[in-house]
Design a protein around this motif. Sequence first.
Motif, PDB file in Angstrom:
ATOM      1  N   VAL A  27       0.841  -1.200   0.000  1.00 25.15           N
ATOM      2  CA  VAL A  27       0.000   0.000   0.000  1.00 25.15           C
ATOM      3  C   VAL A  27       0.879   1.253   0.000  1.00 25.15           C
ATOM      4  O   VAL A  27       0.697   2.176  -0.793  1.00 25.15           O
ATOM      5  CB  VAL A  27      -0.913   0.001   1.256  1.00 25.15           C
ATOM      6  CG1 VAL A  27      -1.788   1.246   1.286  1.00 25.15           C
ATOM      7  CG2 VAL A  27      -1.752  -1.271   1.305  1.00 25.15           C
ATOM      8  N   PHE A  28       1.876   1.254   0.896  1.00 26.01           N
ATOM      9  CA  PHE A  28       2.739   2.436   1.059  1.00 26.01           C
ATOM     10  C   PHE A  28       3.509   2.751  -0.230  1.00 26.01           C
ATOM     11  O   PHE A  28       3.575   3.899  -0.665  1.00 26.01           O
ATOM     12  CB  PHE A  28       3.719   2.193   2.212  1.00 26.01           C
ATOM     13  CG  PHE A  28       4.729   3.291   2.394  1.00 26.01           C
ATOM     14  CD1 PHE A  28       4.374   4.476   3.017  1.00 26.01           C
ATOM     15  CD2 PHE A  28       6.031   3.140   1.938  1.00 26.01           C
ATOM     16  CE1 PHE A  28       5.303   5.496   3.179  1.00 26.01           C
ATOM     17  CE2 PHE A  28       6.964   4.153   2.098  1.00 26.01           C
ATOM     18  CZ  PHE A  28       6.597   5.331   2.728  1.00 26.01           C
ATOM     19  N   ASP A  29       4.082   1.704  -0.855  1.00 23.44           N
ATOM     20  CA  ASP A  29       4.914   1.942  -2.039  1.00 23.44           C
ATOM     21  C   ASP A  29       4.086   2.538  -3.183  1.00 23.44           C
ATOM     22  O   ASP A  29       4.551   3.404  -3.917  1.00 23.44           O
ATOM     23  CB  ASP A  29       5.596   0.641  -2.492  1.00 23.44           C
ATOM     24  CG  ASP A  29       6.714   0.224  -1.533  1.00 23.44           C
ATOM     25  OD1 ASP A  29       6.836   0.843  -0.462  1.00 23.44           O
ATOM     26  OD2 ASP A  29       7.455  -0.724  -1.852  1.00 23.44           O
ATOM     27  N   ARG A  30       2.818   2.058  -3.297  1.00 21.94           N
ATOM     28  CA  ARG A  30       1.950   2.614  -4.357  1.00 21.94           C
ATOM     29  C   ARG A  30       1.642   4.076  -4.075  1.00 21.94           C
ATOM     30  O   ARG A  30       1.650   4.911  -4.971  1.00 21.94           O
ATOM     31  CB  ARG A  30       0.643   1.815  -4.438  1.00 21.94           C
ATOM     32  CG  ARG A  30       0.800   0.685  -5.387  1.00 21.94           C
ATOM     33  CD  ARG A  30      -0.507   0.022  -5.771  1.00 21.94           C
ATOM     34  NE  ARG A  30      -0.148  -1.275  -6.302  1.00 21.94           N
ATOM     35  CZ  ARG A  30      -0.208  -2.403  -5.632  1.00 21.94           C
ATOM     36  NH1 ARG A  30      -0.679  -2.407  -4.421  1.00 21.94           N
ATOM     37  NH2 ARG A  30       0.194  -3.534  -6.159  1.00 21.94           N
ATOM     38  N   TRP A  31       1.363   4.370  -2.798  1.00 19.42           N
ATOM     39  CA  TRP A  31       1.066   5.757  -2.416  1.00 19.42           C
ATOM     40  C   TRP A  31       2.275   6.652  -2.724  1.00 19.42           C
ATOM     41  O   TRP A  31       2.140   7.715  -3.326  1.00 19.42           O
ATOM     42  CB  TRP A  31       0.723   5.803  -0.919  1.00 19.42           C
ATOM     43  CG  TRP A  31       0.645   7.203  -0.374  1.00 19.42           C
ATOM     44  CD1 TRP A  31      -0.419   8.048  -0.458  1.00 19.42           C
ATOM     45  CD2 TRP A  31       1.695   7.919   0.297  1.00 19.42           C
ATOM     46  NE1 TRP A  31      -0.104   9.254   0.128  1.00 19.42           N
ATOM     47  CE2 TRP A  31       1.185   9.203   0.598  1.00 19.42           C
ATOM     48  CE3 TRP A  31       2.996   7.600   0.670  1.00 19.42           C
ATOM     49  CZ2 TRP A  31       1.940  10.167   1.254  1.00 19.42           C
ATOM     50  CZ3 TRP A  31       3.748   8.564   1.328  1.00 19.42           C
ATOM     51  CH2 TRP A  31       3.220   9.827   1.617  1.00 19.42           C
ATOM     52  N   LEU A  32       3.470   6.174  -2.343  1.00 24.12           N
ATOM     53  CA  LEU A  32       4.690   6.964  -2.562  1.00 24.12           C
ATOM     54  C   LEU A  32       4.934   7.160  -4.062  1.00 24.12           C
ATOM     55  O   LEU A  32       5.320   8.248  -4.505  1.00 24.12           O
ATOM     56  CB  LEU A  32       5.886   6.258  -1.908  1.00 24.12           C
ATOM     57  CG  LEU A  32       7.188   7.041  -1.850  1.00 24.12           C
ATOM     58  CD1 LEU A  32       7.029   8.329  -1.053  1.00 24.12           C
ATOM     59  CD2 LEU A  32       8.300   6.187  -1.226  1.00 24.12           C
ATOM     60  N   ALA A  33       4.654   6.098  -4.842  1.00 22.34           N
ATOM     61  CA  ALA A  33       4.836   6.203  -6.299  1.00 22.34           C
ATOM     62  C   ALA A  33       3.911   7.281  -6.863  1.00 22.34           C
ATOM     63  O   ALA A  33       4.316   8.071  -7.725  1.00 22.34           O
ATOM     64  CB  ALA A  33       4.554   4.853  -6.960  1.00 22.34           C
TER      65      ALA A  33
END
Length: 348
Positions: A27-33
């Motif tokens: 979830v976090f990596d998608r948000w950061l992307a």
Amino acid sequence: EASVSVEYQPSRFRSEPIHSVTLLRGVFDRWLADVVSARGAMIVPGYKVDDLVWEGEKVTGILSSGDEVHADVVLAADGALSFMAERAGLRKRLQPHHFALGIKELIELTPAQIQERFGVQPGQGLSHLFFGSLTQGMLGGGFLYTNRESISLGIVLGMGAMMEKGDSFQAHELMDDFKARPEIQSLIAGGRVVEYAAHAIPESSVNSMPRLVRDGLLVAGDAAGLGLNMGITVRGMDFALVSGALAAQAILEAKDDGDFSARSLARYETALRDSFVLQDHRTFAAMPGFLENPRLYTLYPERITELFENLFWIGEGPKSSLWSTIWGTVKRMPWIAALRDAWNLRRL
Ligand SMILES: Cc1cc2nc3c(=O)[nH]c(=O)nc-3n(C[C@H](O)[C@H](O)[C@H](O)COP(=O)(O)OP(=O)(O)OC[C@H]3O[C@@H](n4cnc5c(N)ncnc54)[C@H](O)[C@@H]3O)c2cc1C
């Protein structure tokens, strides 16, 4: 089997600003992307970097699926087993005792189950750390932390210690044994495993940390060996984020100077040294060596649980005084080794 627990519930950690959070990388990596894309970065998912592109001694890009992508500078953030750092000559051949294996299961539970089983309010969470017989004398331990609709449960095992066990050793069996323990069983009962991951964690000391720049290339995060097992907690996310930000800052300054040589990029190493990242690694430099002591996972936990059993057990005969019960356990310690371990604590 027995276990002894110590609980720490600081109200300070519950008040704003929030001190710790748990996050799901998916979830976090998608948000950061999304955040960096909105600011003009182009993310190219699904492609593997196969090699570096060189012009003489300078890195000038990467090779992926046969295509060369050229750049003024490459930031290698390819994780603990970074082949880019190795290919760039910034890192020696990887050694097993410089790494741990982390195995993690994501187990789905409802928010109501999490609140009831862990005694937390909506929006709150907690983490448990475990050490002792679960790692069968090997460096490592177990962890459990709550998320909103799941818990993350896993074990961390020193790779060097695992290799000494030989080929018949199966790390996943330790995970199964861990889940079968009564302390864990009741917490995960009825939960569905929705994700399983096994991942390397860098655990080398700052003393064996390589250079982090060369002409046209910098290394950040786990690729730079910035994982830190502090005994009571595993850190790496904060170091990865901050080293990435410091590397970006150094790249911007190098761009202003029009100079991407190792000499120019060395400002990144200086910034890391001045930040909490390398200061914490220096402070805890003795930790990896200290944690390789098998007594931490066998003798001491066994004696502590034995002591508690003797203290609380009421048998048919007369009960010994508290002092003679405590002394009865303590006097059977291997004194020289225990004193040496206690003395080594001062280096942590
Ligand atoms: C079980 C476990 C528990 C942990 N618990 C904690 C914790 O509680 N707190 C904490 O702070 N840290 C924890 N860590 C450590 C933390 O996860 C890492 O320090 C952090 O993820 C490092 O970030 P990174 O971006 O440097 O590397 P990574 O998160 O490993 O990301 C590297 C990325 O590079 C990609 N990649 C690799 N090779 C290539 C290639 N050739 N081409 C293209 N892409 C490539 C990988 O697919 C990956 O997406 C834990 C680690 C594990 C395994």
